[in-house]
Design an enzyme around this catalytic site. Structure first.
Site, PDB file in Angstrom:
ATOM      1  N   GLU B 323       0.814  -1.212   0.000  1.00  0.00           N
ATOM      2  CA  GLU B 323       0.000   0.000   0.000  1.00  0.00           C
ATOM      3  C   GLU B 323       0.851   1.267   0.000  1.00  0.00           C
ATOM      4  OE1 GLU B 323      -2.639  -0.591   3.367  1.00  0.00           O
ATOM      5  OE2 GLU B 323      -4.004  -1.814   2.172  1.00  0.00           O
ATOM      6  N   ARG B 373      -6.605 -10.751  -5.067  1.00  0.00           N
ATOM      7  CA  ARG B 373      -5.903 -10.273  -3.878  1.00  0.00           C
ATOM      8  C   ARG B 373      -5.784 -11.345  -2.801  1.00  0.00           C
ATOM      9  NH1 ARG B 373      -7.561  -4.835  -0.472  1.00  0.00           N
ATOM     10  NH2 ARG B 373      -6.938  -5.564   1.582  1.00  0.00           N
ATOM     11  N   ASP B 402      -8.787  -8.811   4.540  1.00  0.00           N
ATOM     12  CA  ASP B 402      -8.419  -7.725   5.447  1.00  0.00           C
ATOM     13  C   ASP B 402      -9.440  -7.565   6.561  1.00  0.00           C
ATOM     14  OD1 ASP B 402      -7.093  -5.608   6.542  1.00  0.00           O
ATOM     15  OD2 ASP B 402      -7.640  -4.161   4.997  1.00  0.00           O
ATOM     16  N   GLU B 424      -2.085 -12.239  12.903  1.00  0.00           N
ATOM     17  CA  GLU B 424      -2.541 -10.885  13.251  1.00  0.00           C
ATOM     18  C   GLU B 424      -4.068 -10.803  13.271  1.00  0.00           C
ATOM     19  OE1 GLU B 424      -0.518  -7.726  11.064  1.00  0.00           O
ATOM     20  OE2 GLU B 424      -2.312  -6.468  11.145  1.00  0.00           O
ATOM     21  N   GLU B 430     -12.301  -1.908  12.593  1.00  0.00           N
ATOM     22  CA  GLU B 430     -12.333  -1.204  11.311  1.00  0.00           C
ATOM     23  C   GLU B 430     -13.525  -1.623  10.458  1.00  0.00           C
ATOM     24  OE1 GLU B 430      -8.759  -1.600   9.032  1.00  0.00           O
ATOM     25  OE2 GLU B 430      -9.541  -0.478   7.330  1.00  0.00           O
ATOM     26  N   GLU B 546     -22.605  -9.708  11.304  1.00  0.00           N
ATOM     27  CA  GLU B 546     -22.459 -10.408  10.027  1.00  0.00           C
ATOM     28  C   GLU B 546     -23.790 -10.459   9.277  1.00  0.00           C
ATOM     29  OE1 GLU B 546     -21.688 -14.599  10.312  1.00  0.00           O
ATOM     30  OE2 GLU B 546     -20.732 -14.682   8.333  1.00  0.00           O
TER      31      GLU B 546
END
Lengths: 714, 714
Positions: B323, B373, B402, B424, B430, B546
């Site tokens: 990025e 991706r 992500d 992670e 977010e 969700e």
């Protein structure tokens, strides 16, 4: 004496006033008759021209020159009494009597030209001028100094033609007495909107990081450019008035006065955007209610102080009850109450209020198809017609939405015969490519100005505006070295001024003027190719932009927030009132009276019928007024879906061709201009490809209809 | 002596360490045996607890107390030699010998409990502890001071239970030796991302406007909270390293050292995000090529200086070639070369590199359906397995995209047996409601940690991470008075620490711990209702989120940029690689080997087959792996389109019910917490309604399929 004009930084592009533009004037002998600051400016301009090109300039009160003048610029009131009456002999004993004889003779000629018209003296007004030719002398006559300045710039525009037998002898008077630019410049850099809201040309020329920028040379250079295209009023701050900007009205008034000092020599008045809540936020009053006595007193006293500091201050610009700005609704008052409050305070000094009609519900429910943002300005303002004071200008965006590439004309323009209207354009290209795309907007503005709300034979938008109204535009200028980011976007600023002076001008003719001044084609290696190519690149660029963006008048489909690049559904489910309602069967907004929001009923006949009718509605506005199936057949013979595919491929192809043409100008234009435009064209091409592919993919995925020509739709 | 712990501002919420949480410890008599700074911290914590609740604390070296201890916290190496050997009699001549007798006895008991296990002494490791009970004495034994601290917090968690017959006698050792939080805090406030990138809890607790914030009390309070849930490492700045932040490595190292000083008493090491371009931007070297000798020397020397200033410094975190961040690709090197460069510099001091695997093409062409991706991290990193130095941790987001509300587990986790991995998570919400929505994430993380990439019987993600790896999460903390904006989002931070310590913990049990500590239900007017209602609001809140957002694992559909709220096509035509490919016939991403991007082939069996198969693929991931028609029938028996409608209406209804339940807690929880949560629930409800209506409208307009239950779809 002439005011010395400081030069802007050497790398600032001269736009349409390069030294070469003054060759014809500067290489001749000029006589100026008259006094006043603007006459000093005229003398200064001619002196500067002569310094580069070898001519001379004298004032009528100077010693006679060695040889007679080629150009006389004379204030009629400054002439000897005898010269003011056509037919009388000039007073040969006056200084420069020989030259003034030519004035006299020209005066007679012109009077003859104008035949049955009124006597010239007194008829030119505050800004008009007469251009005449007598023998070897070109004469500009004016009643007032501003007319002389505009006359000089007309001579500059004409160049050598002004000094030859083809010189167009004519009386020039502006169609609109106020030709205004609104700067959406912030004093503080706004965390989201930046230094200039919707600015695409760098920082502000007036402000930087909360302080005045104080680049006086740059502001003077700007004033010259504006005078040369006819602009005579500038609002120096954003209509969204934040905390610091509010204070320009009071303790930071000196900052405004400084700008006024720099614009004044070019006949430009400053206006100020103010917040309606000023009595509360600046003076701590408990209310800003327009009918409250303390509020009225505060505005009266505040305005008195403004005029004590800036005697020729223009007035206030107000965005009230709009997109979060405060306004009279908070106090149960209406917009007439609000506007009249400020108008009353300004009236004693001849100031005016520009009160924006851009009032709508920006928190509407996208599920609710009965609410229609297009209706809002009419619904709010038409009922108030006749209630506004004479020094209020209700400032109406030219279309009912918001400066889209295609909209109908706002019905408000035909709905308020008892109100002065300021018709608002947007020179800054918020929705038209943000000065990264070539998009010459004069054809669009010209269409709007020529539109006749009452049909053939009725008055035009330009007529309505000229009848006591104004033309106003949002500026596209910043501290960029080319002023406008994209060098070719200079033409939009120039054209706005010219169309505001004379809405009858043809957009191609205005572009021709701009090309002559800016590019000096006569001295280029290939004048014909240079001129032709610039026209090819620019003349139709607005329609090219329309082709590759939102189709058939439906509007928006831009990325929310910054408004650049495609996002078909970007605003579809938002509170902003900007929808297209595309589904698998069709697209468009039903604004008919029969089945839709009834917006078509805000127009007088014949347009109320034309827009209502699916058969008669112009193709280019079809989706603004109607929701139609994808297989609906246009007047063009194409279906809506095939039209979308075809225009998008065509628009993209035109950008490719535009780029190719521009590349062919390498060597014929200033390399710096060429490089900047080439760089922007590369971005335009990238972006046009995105528009083409995203719009086509979106409608292909939704409709399932293939392209009849089999091109890839993704 | 204990380090005096400054108190944070009185209006800062104590989160899971309110004074009441220490009642059981603070009302009893405690003996601490051992020395060292962390032992001082333990003594300080107990002293503070006693000050509020009337207990006492002594050290083993103090005079014997008036009465025997209820709680003994002892470092095994600090015990008299004889006490270290189970079965031997304690040395009654030692200070506090009577208490230590209990230690001895407990030691013996514990050894028996652990039966065939190794001798306790030396087996607890740097952070483990043993909890035992002998007669009336509760005993915590540890090999090292950190273990004593964690043991104390275990006793705090247990409360009175720790002092009764039900006390769970057990050896505790963390499954992962590093349990780390990455702060995406900027030193300078970033013009777009703000002070904390993806921060939803106000400013940074470390930085403000380019300077250290220096609210040491707040940082200490943070350190206590982290130690109490088991976190032992913190990266103090954003992985996107801007100009000012780059300098933390060199001339602003003192700012980092200050934070380290405040975290150290709670066993937390600081790590620093660094830019790979540091040698160029900080030292003016011509290159940052990892194989360049000058570059290696610069990193070695720079790292030497870091350790001279911060001897227990943790290491570097690097986002490279991602990025827009610089990386080894610029020099034709690979990520192993890049990571090993820094690892080499850190190795002499025991430091580590966290090298993020979040590398993908963020400028891909949305028209190109072959680029995926989801494949990127595997494609970039799997071939490098075995090439990383032993002190490199390749830091892999738990999913291939992500941090969406639903993704499969990243195949990288099963693809690098020769590499240490740091898995992670994202505690900051977010994509899961940005701390405006209740979304307890532990059930999601628990699913991920229990996932077995090689199928039943194979190792789990937790096993892979525990095998020399780390768990890392992006922090959700800011200077907000509730730490996390939404008070209930504190539970996510707590749960991350607890699951990193013990991935086998049940999410509901962790929530129960958190409820006990935070809300003290035992003393509430209705303990059962308080506990039950909090579980009802939170337990299933992730699945509720969700239900009303992107369906069936397809992900995204958020507003670009800020990522809050729905925008189905927001990322559909962008370069970010996050598409759903919805058209009028169907939706989803074909990632099969047979007809799609082949991503399913990155998994080992059985998942490579399960995901490949339209029949076997789990419903909740269907659209992640397959493009299906709207009438495709799920395992649940519903069609895809009806599932979309049903889950969205259901999710919205659940939020309404959640709000109702929360309102019933008025009077049972701190009024400030109640008010803040109520305010957030109102926003969650508004936003859930938008999600429900926009998703349903979008798919209804596109598919044309009506809801079988006839609800409005817009």
């Amino acid at each position: 004496m002439p005011v010395p004009t400081p030069e802007p930084a050497p790398d600032v592009h001269p736009a349409w006033l390069p030294p070469e533009a003054f060759r014809a004037v500067g290489s001749r002998h000029t006589l100026v008759a008259g006094d006043g600051k603007l006459v000093d400016t005229v003398v200064g301009e001619v002196e500067r021209a002569c310094a580069g090109h070898g001519g001379t300039v004298r004032r009528a009160t100077d010693e006679p020159g060695a040889r007679p003048a080629d150009l006389v610029l004379a204030l009629i009131p400054a002439l000897p009494e005898a010269d003011r009456r056509p037919g009388d002999a000039p007073d040969a004993t006056a200084a420069s009597g020989a030259d003034l004889a030519a004035v006299h003779a020209a005066h007679v000629d012109l009077a003859a030209v104008r035949a049955a018209h009124v006597d010239l003296a007194g008829a030119l007004g505050a800004e008009g001028f007469a251009l005449a030719r007598h023998g070897q002398v070109t004469v500009v006559l004016a009643d007032a100094p501003a007319g002389l300045l505009y006359g000089l710039f007309e001579v500059v525009r004409l160049g050598d033609t002004a000094f030859g037998p083809e010189c167009p002898v004519r009386v020039h008077r502006p169609a609109l007495s106020r030709r205004m630019l609104d700067h959406w410049d912030n004093v503080d850099e706004h965390p989201v909107m930046g230094q200039v809201e919707r600015g695409y040309a760098g920082g502000s020329i007036f402000w930087r990081d909360g302080r005045p920028r104080r680049d006086r040379a740059r502001v003077r250079a700007y004033a010259r450019l504006l005078a040369a295209c006819g602009v005579n009023a500038v609002a120096v701050n954003n209509v969204n008035v934040h905390a610091t900007e509010a204070r320009l009205l009071t303790d930071r008034l000196d900052d405004v006065a400084e700008i006024a000092d720099d614009l004044r020599p070019y006949g430009i008045r400053v206006h100020l955007s103010v917040t309606f809540a000023a009595p509360v936020v600046l003076a701590g009053l408990a209310t800003a209610d327009p009918l409250d006595e303390a509020v009225r007193t505060w505005w009266a006293e505040t305005t008195r102080r403004v005029y004590a500091r800036i005697p020729d201050f223009g007035g206030y610009v107000v965005k009230a009850d709009s997109e979060g700005q405060p306004g009279p609704f908070s106090y149960g008052r209406d917009h007439a109450d609000g506007a009249n409050l400020l108008a009353e305070a300004l009236a004693p000094y001849g100031g005016v209020v520009h009160w924006r009609a851009f009032v709508y519900n920006h928190r509407q429910d996208w599920r609710d198809r009965s609410t229609d943002r297009a209706r809002a300005a009419f619904d709010h303002f038409a009922p108030l017609d006749g209630r506004f004071r004479d020094n209020v200008f209700v400032q109406v965006k030219h279309g009912p939405m918001d400066f889209q590439v295609r909209e109908p004309v706002s019905p408000v323009i035909a709905a308020m015969p008892g109100t002065r209207l300021a018709v608002e354009f947007q020179v800054t290209q918020e929705y038209t490519g943000q000065q990264r795309h070539v998009c010459y907007l004069a054809p669009w503005w010209s269409e709007v100005l020529r539109y006749r709300p009452w049909g053939e034979g009725g008055r035009s938008v330009a007529d309505v505006a000229a009848d006591g109204g104004d033309l106003v535009a949002v500026s596209n200028v910043g501290d960029d070295r080319f002023w406008t980011g994209h060098p070719l976007a200079q033409a939009n600023l120039y054209a706005f001024g010219r169309l505001a002076w004379d809405p009858a001008l043809a957009p191609e003719a205005v572009l021709d003027e701009w090309i002559d001044l800016t590019f000096d084609p006569a001295r280029s290696a290939d004048p014909e190719m240079l001129r032709r190519t610039l026209h090819e690149v620019m003349d139709d660029s607005w329609r090219t932009y329309e082709r590759y963006t939102a189709p058939l008048g439906v509007g928006f489909m831009v990325r929310p927030g910054h408004h650049y690049g495609p996002d078909v559904d970007g605003y579809e489910y938002t509170p902003w009132g900007t929808y297209h309602f595309a589904d698998r069967d069709g697209v468009g907004v039903d604004r008919t009276r029969a089945t839709g929001t009834g917006f078509t009923g805000q127009y007088p006949p014949p347009w109320s019928q034309v827009y209502e009718s699916l058969d008669r509605c112009p193709d280019e506005l079809l989706l603004f007024f109607h929701h139609v199936p994808y297989d609906h057949v246009l007047h063009s013979g194409s279906t809506v879906i095939q039209h979308i595919y075809d225009t998008h491929f065509a628009g993209l192809a035109e950008v490719i061709e535009m780029s190719r043409r521009w590349e062919s100008l390498a060597g014929l234009v200033d390399p710096a201009v060429h490089a900047r435009v080439s760089e922007r064209l590369a971005e335009q091409l990238r972006c046009a490809q995105e528009w083409c592919d995203q719009i086509n993919a979106y409608f292909h995925r939704k409709s399932g209809v293939p392209d009849v020509r089999g091109r890839p739709l993704h």
